[in-house]
Structure formats: C-alpha cells, structure tokens
Scaffold this active site. Structure first.
Site, PDB file in Angstrom:
ATOM      1  N   LYS A 123      -0.277   9.597  -1.369  1.00  0.00           N
ATOM      2  CA  LYS A 123      -1.737   8.426  -1.593  1.00  0.00           C
ATOM      3  C   LYS A 123      -2.485   8.341  -2.815  1.00  0.00           C
ATOM      4  O   LYS A 123      -2.808   8.798  -3.334  1.00  0.00           O
ATOM      5  CB  LYS A 123      -2.617   8.272  -0.064  1.00  0.00           C
ATOM      6  CG  LYS A 123      -3.508   6.560   0.241  1.00  0.00           C
ATOM      7  CD  LYS A 123      -2.582   6.371   0.839  1.00  0.00           C
ATOM      8  CE  LYS A 123      -3.114   4.401   0.951  1.00  0.00           C
ATOM      9  NZ  LYS A 123      -1.944   4.579   2.474  1.00  0.00           N
ATOM     10  N   ASP A 163      -1.901  -1.358  -0.475  1.00  0.00           N
ATOM     11  CA  ASP A 163      -2.270  -0.884   0.492  1.00  0.00           C
ATOM     12  C   ASP A 163      -3.898  -1.364   0.400  1.00  0.00           C
ATOM     13  O   ASP A 163      -3.852  -2.827  -0.500  1.00  0.00           O
ATOM     14  CB  ASP A 163      -3.466   0.663   0.496  1.00  0.00           C
ATOM     15  CG  ASP A 163      -4.209   1.145   2.121  1.00  0.00           C
ATOM     16  OD1 ASP A 163      -3.672   1.304   3.057  1.00  0.00           O
ATOM     17  OD2 ASP A 163      -5.090   1.364   1.516  1.00  0.00           O
TER      18      ASP A 163
HETATM   19  P1  NDP Z   1      -6.188  -6.327   2.665  1.00  0.00           P
HETATM   20  O1  NDP Z   1      -6.518  -5.737   0.951  1.00  0.00           O
HETATM   21  O2  NDP Z   1      -4.887  -6.596   2.327  1.00  0.00           O
HETATM   22  O3  NDP Z   1      -7.136  -6.220   4.141  1.00  0.00           O
HETATM   23  C1  NDP Z   1      -8.196  -5.662   3.651  1.00  0.00           C
HETATM   24  C2  NDP Z   1      -8.802  -6.479   5.033  1.00  0.00           C
HETATM   25  O4  NDP Z   1      -9.874  -5.467   5.739  1.00  0.00           O
HETATM   26  C3  NDP Z   1      -9.399  -7.933   4.475  1.00  0.00           C
HETATM   27  O5  NDP Z   1      -9.511  -8.655   5.269  1.00  0.00           O
HETATM   28  C4  NDP Z   1     -10.750  -6.649   3.598  1.00  0.00           C
HETATM   29  O6  NDP Z   1     -11.847  -7.949   3.539  1.00  0.00           O
HETATM   30  C5  NDP Z   1     -11.352  -6.103   5.158  1.00  0.00           C
HETATM   31  N1  NDP Z   1     -11.587  -5.004   4.344  1.00  0.00           N
HETATM   32  C6  NDP Z   1     -11.640  -3.891   3.682  1.00  0.00           C
HETATM   33  N2  NDP Z   1     -12.547  -2.969   4.366  1.00  0.00           N
HETATM   34  C7  NDP Z   1     -13.538  -3.565   4.034  1.00  0.00           C
HETATM   35  C8  NDP Z   1     -14.465  -2.937   4.910  1.00  0.00           C
HETATM   36  N3  NDP Z   1     -15.075  -1.626   4.165  1.00  0.00           N
HETATM   37  N4  NDP Z   1     -15.616  -3.785   5.651  1.00  0.00           N
HETATM   38  C9  NDP Z   1     -15.193  -4.358   6.709  1.00  0.00           C
HETATM   39  N5  NDP Z   1     -14.061  -5.180   5.691  1.00  0.00           N
HETATM   40  C10 NDP Z   1     -13.073  -4.578   5.316  1.00  0.00           C
HETATM   41  O7  NDP Z   1      -5.092  -5.055   3.150  1.00  0.00           O
HETATM   42  P2  NDP Z   1      -4.152  -4.160   4.119  1.00  0.00           P
HETATM   43  O8  NDP Z   1      -4.037  -5.695   5.162  1.00  0.00           O
HETATM   44  O9  NDP Z   1      -2.266  -3.926   3.100  1.00  0.00           O
HETATM   45  O10 NDP Z   1      -4.658  -3.035   4.255  1.00  0.00           O
HETATM   46  C11 NDP Z   1      -6.004  -2.661   5.837  1.00  0.00           C
HETATM   47  C12 NDP Z   1      -5.660  -1.708   6.411  1.00  0.00           C
HETATM   48  O11 NDP Z   1      -4.511  -1.378   7.098  1.00  0.00           O
HETATM   49  C13 NDP Z   1      -5.874  -0.754   5.835  1.00  0.00           C
HETATM   50  O12 NDP Z   1      -6.560   0.362   6.380  1.00  0.00           O
HETATM   51  C14 NDP Z   1      -4.690  -0.081   5.199  1.00  0.00           C
HETATM   52  O13 NDP Z   1      -4.985   1.440   4.894  1.00  0.00           O
HETATM   53  C15 NDP Z   1      -3.661  -0.212   6.398  1.00  0.00           C
HETATM   54  N6  NDP Z   1      -2.554  -0.418   6.692  1.00  0.00           N
HETATM   55  C16 NDP Z   1      -1.650  -1.265   5.632  1.00  0.00           C
HETATM   56  C17 NDP Z   1      -0.189  -0.734   5.583  1.00  0.00           C
HETATM   57  C18 NDP Z   1       0.527  -2.021   4.563  1.00  0.00           C
HETATM   58  O14 NDP Z   1       1.430  -1.857   4.070  1.00  0.00           O
HETATM   59  N7  NDP Z   1      -0.540  -2.798   3.841  1.00  0.00           N
HETATM   60  C19 NDP Z   1       0.140  -0.071   5.836  1.00  0.00           C
HETATM   61  C20 NDP Z   1      -0.651   0.899   6.547  1.00  0.00           C
HETATM   62  C21 NDP Z   1      -1.378   0.860   6.986  1.00  0.00           C
HETATM   63  P3  NDP Z   1     -12.868  -8.036   1.941  1.00  0.00           P
HETATM   64  O15 NDP Z   1     -11.568  -8.985   1.468  1.00  0.00           O
HETATM   65  O16 NDP Z   1     -13.837  -8.757   2.387  1.00  0.00           O
HETATM   66  O17 NDP Z   1     -12.237  -6.595   1.836  1.00  0.00           O
END
Ligand code: NDP
Length: 450
Positions: A123, A163
């Site tokens: 990571k 991510d």
């Molecule tokens: P994105 O950046 O596309 O979206 C993240 C979302 O979560 C946004 O809506 C963001 O809001 C919100 N968010 C992030 N940090 C916070 C926080 N501290 N508090 C509240 N809301 C938060 O990321 P992904 O959708 O790719 O990833 C989401 C989760 O899924 C993560 O945990 C990631 O590790 C996991 N994941 C992702 C994979 C992938 O293929 N993308 C694979 C497996 C797991 P805002 O825009 O306001 O920050």
C-alpha cells in the site's frame, strides 16, 4: 505462543494505532491456528508477517498554481511478497501516515490471498490533499510522486492501483510519468483507462463485488436483495458502483455521504439520481449536499464529529454498507444498527468498523463481512488486469464480470468453510483471517527465512 507476540509488535511500532488495530483483529482469529499448528510458531510467522519487507518514504516537492513550492511526504509499504508481487492501492488524503498505510498493507496481504490470485500485499500514498487543487496541480504533484516511486515498482515487483483520492485521472498522470522515465509501456499500475491497458469492469469492481458478496450472504439466509433498504456511506468509487449494483438488483439505496455529511433519500437513489452523484463527484468534484438541493424529497445532515455517533447509521434499513473510510462505525453506531434491526453489514471500505462495534454486531447476531473479504473484488479485478497485460489480451466486460462473480463466490464459500473448520460457524471475519493467513504462512515457510 502467547499474547507477547502482540506486545512485541506494539512495542516496536509505537503510536501506530491503526496498524495495531488491524494486527489485533487478525491475531484474535489466527491464535487458534497457531495453537493447532506448531510449525507456524516455530517459523515465527506472525512476527514476520507483521513486519513490512520494505518501507519507502520520500519527499514529494511540487509547485502550485501561484508558484509556491510545497512539500508532501510519499510512501510505499511493501509488506509481503510471499505469494506474488506487492499489490495494493495508493491513497492521497491529508490523514495519510505510516500507521494507516501499514494497516492497509497488512490487510491487503490476507485480502489478496483470498482472491486466489498470485498477489502479495502493499500500500502507498501521500498526505497530499487533491481536494480544491487544479488539474495542473494534481498533475505536477503526481509526476513528482512518480519520479521517486518509479525506482521501486515494476510489473513483476510491485503494481500499485487507486484508493481514496486516486482515481482514473491520477492513475493516468502516474502511468504517463512512469512511461516517460523508463521508456517502457508495461502494466505497472492497475485501474488504467480503457485503450491504454486498463481492464473493463475495473472501475466498477469493488462496489459490484461488494454487492455480489452481500447477495451470497443473503442467499445463505434464503433471502434476496430485492426490496431491501440499504444505507451506504461514501460517494466515491466504491459507493457509486455499490449503489449501481443495488439498483440493478432491485434493492433500495437510501443514503450517500462525503466528509461534509450525508444525504437521505427515503424514496431511494434511482439510476438518474446516481448519474447526478457520479457527475457531481467525478466531473464537478462538488459536495454531497447538492443532491438535497436538486431533489427536494432528500435531506442533508451535516457531519457532527462531536456527537459520538453518526446519524447515518441510525436510519432504518436492512443492510449497512460502509464505503467511505476506516473506523466510521463505532460502538454507538453499531448499537443503533442493532436497535433498528439491521440484518447485514458488509464492508466496502477497509476496516470501517471499530473492534468494539464488530463485537456489538456479532453479539447481536448481525451477519457481518469484513472488508478483506467483501471488498476484494477491486484487487481481484486488478489481478485480472495484470493477467490481460501479461498476455496482451483484452477480455469483454461479460468475461471480466463473470470472473469477478466467481471470485467473490469463491471468497464467500472459503470464508464459511474455513470458519466452520475452526469451530466458528458463520463467522466471516474468522474465516477470512484464517484462510488468508494459512495461504501466506505456508508460502513463507516454503520459501525459507527471508
Ligand atoms: P474515493 O476517494 O473515491 O471516495 C472516498 C469517499 O469516502 C468520499 O466520499 C470521501 O468523502 C469519503 N471519505 C474519505 N475519507 C473520509 C473521512 N475521513 N471521513 C468521512 N468521509 C471520508 O475512495 P474509494 O471509494 O476508492 O475508497 C473508499 C474506501 O474503500 C476506502 O476505505 C478504500 O481503502 C476502500 N477500498 C477501495 C478500493 C478501490 O478499488 N477503490 C478497493 C478496496 C477497498 P470526501 O470526498 O469528502 O473526502
């Protein structure tokens, strides 16, 4: 083997609270495996698996649009390569630190093992915040980041992906810079665009895979998704495609969120409303409250970090699908979920449920799936992208989707079978941790003391 393994690890990694949380969770489940299999103790596998093979930390200087020179910190944690090249995403978020990346890399070891594909765990990322930055600033930052990262990755060594904060735009800039530095067009990143080495269905894979997994869980209970109300957090990559798959299977997604708060749409997010969210988040990079301004039946609730609980998890529903970030469901939230009769919690995000919350869910018989099992569809499809890149072939969307479904079914069944074998019938968390651990531990023993 005693608790001292954990004490030792914590002593050597002071202040790494998220990493400790992830290690504690896995240890809790594999302790039984260590007790039953002395070879894992003899080879000191747990200590070794919790120590990264390599951690790279580097300076990332970049110039903003005003001509100011900024410095961020870049990381790549190469955690374990026993079963394949390091594989795991890059996160760009101001909260990023070594503890968070080590927890993610540690989780990734077991998740990748569960997919059945030959991928080790890694990571990386940076404390850079893409929010509010221009395209040109994001490009300059990612190019500077790749100038160093390129020295440490390779298509047979380490293959990062996206991510939080790293989507198609960032992968494009990163890939372009690597190609320029090395003068080589190879699959050193996954999540690439279609037409330049990307796989169909990779953007959809984590969210779709999560819903396939939840549907296999429901099937086991002789239930289906049709008509079930789902509370979803996040509005990024994972949340968007989870909502899409819920709609396709006649479920009703009623919430979405970002760090500023959440929207609740009691009538359900339709295909058209989801397109609004996708445009808002992917093109306009706007905030989720705009949904409630556009659709008058929906309400927006601002985030209240002092409240001690998140009102999103207090909305009545059948399924809860956290898809935003780590530790977003605490014990108070879990109590609310139980009070409202939630049937199933499946994690789209990594470690979104705190240990205390998991305990509340399990004690109350809620069907709970940990992210390392239920969100593995993303990395699995990244693995499929690597296979296509190696073979120089492109599979159709149908072919990739079919493989994704088979992998999610395989993980689901493996979790249940392993849990049962170790006296934890129906415990997806125990099944995932034990099955992932055994696969990697056996490879580490076979490969010698490294
Ligand atoms: P994105 O950046 O596309 O979206 C993240 C979302 O979560 C946004 O809506 C963001 O809001 C919100 N968010 C992030 N940090 C916070 C926080 N501290 N508090 C509240 N809301 C938060 O990321 P992904 O959708 O790719 O990833 C989401 C989760 O899924 C993560 O945990 C990631 O590790 C996991 N994941 C992702 C994979 C992938 O293929 N993308 C694979 C497996 C797991 P805002 O825009 O306001 O920050």
């Amino acid at each position: 083997m005693s608790q001292s393994v954990i004490d030792r690890i914590k002593q050597r990694t002071p202040g790494e609270t998220e990493f400790h949380q992830a290690v504690d969770e896995v240890y809790l489940n594999v302790k039984e495996v260590l007790d039953r299999n002395p070879q894992y103790v003899k080879h000191n596998i747990f200590d070794r698996i919790a120590e990264p093979e390599r951690v790279i930390m580097f300076r990332v200087p970049w110039m903003d649009d005003q001509g100011n020179i900024n410095v961020n910190r870049g990381y790549r944690v190469q955690m374990n390569s026993a079963i394949g090249p390091y594989k795991g995403g890059l996160r760009f978020h101001p909260s990023v630190n070594l503890s968070i990346l080590k927890f993610l890399a540690f989780e990734q070891i077991f998740k990748n093992a569960l997919t059945g594909l030959p991928m080790g765990g890694g990571k990386g990322g940076s404390d850079f915040d893409p929010k509010g930055k221009s395209d040109a600033e994001v490009m300059r930052f990612t190019q500077s980041f790749m100038q160093e990262l390129a020295k440490h990755i390779g298509h047979r060594t380490d293959v990062p992906a996206g991510d939080i904060g790293v989507g198609g735009r960032e992968i494009g800039y990163l890939f372009g810079m690597y190609k320029k530095i090395k003068n080589e067009f190879v699959g050193i990143l996954t999540g690439k665009g279609q037409g330049w080495g990307g796989s169909l269905i990779r953007p959809e894979a984590t969210g779709w895979g999560l819903i396939y997994f939840a549907m296999y869980m429901l099937e086991k209970q002789n239930e289906t998704l049709a008509g079930k109300r789902c509370i979803v957090s996040g509005s990024g990559n994972v949340a968007q495609f989870a909502i899409e798959k819920i709609i396709q299977n006649d479920g009703i997604a009623v919430t979405a969120s970002d760090s500023s708060g959440f929207i609740y749409d009691p009538d359900g997010i339709t295909r058209e409303k989801l397109e609004f969210i996708m445009d808002l988040k992917n093109n306009r990079r706007g905030r989720i409250h705009e949904y409630a301004e556009k659709y008058s039946n929906a309400t927006f609730t601002p985030a209240d970090r002092e409240a001690g609980h998140n009102a999103l998890w207090d909305i009545e529903a059948d399924l809860a699908l956290p898809c935003a970030t780590q530790n977003e469901i605490n014990a108070a939230d879990a109590k609310n979920l139980v009070k409202n009769g939630i049937k199933l919690v499946a994690e789209g995000a990594n470690m979104p449920t705190t240990p205390e919350a998991i305990e509340v869910l399990m004690e109350n018989g809620v069907n709970y799936a940990p992210g390392k099992a239920s969100n593995a569809g993303g990395v699995a499809t990244s693995g499929l992208e690597m296979v296509q890149n190696f073979g120089g072939v492109y599979w159709t969307a149908e072919e990739v989707d079919k493989k994704l479904q088979n992998i999610m079914k395989g993980i689901h069944d493996n979790c249940l079978a392993t849990a049962e074998k170790y006296g934890k019938k129906g415990d997806y968390m125990a099944g995932a941790n034990i099955a992932g651990f055994i696969k990697v531990a056996d490879a580490m023993i076979a490969e010698g003391i490294l």
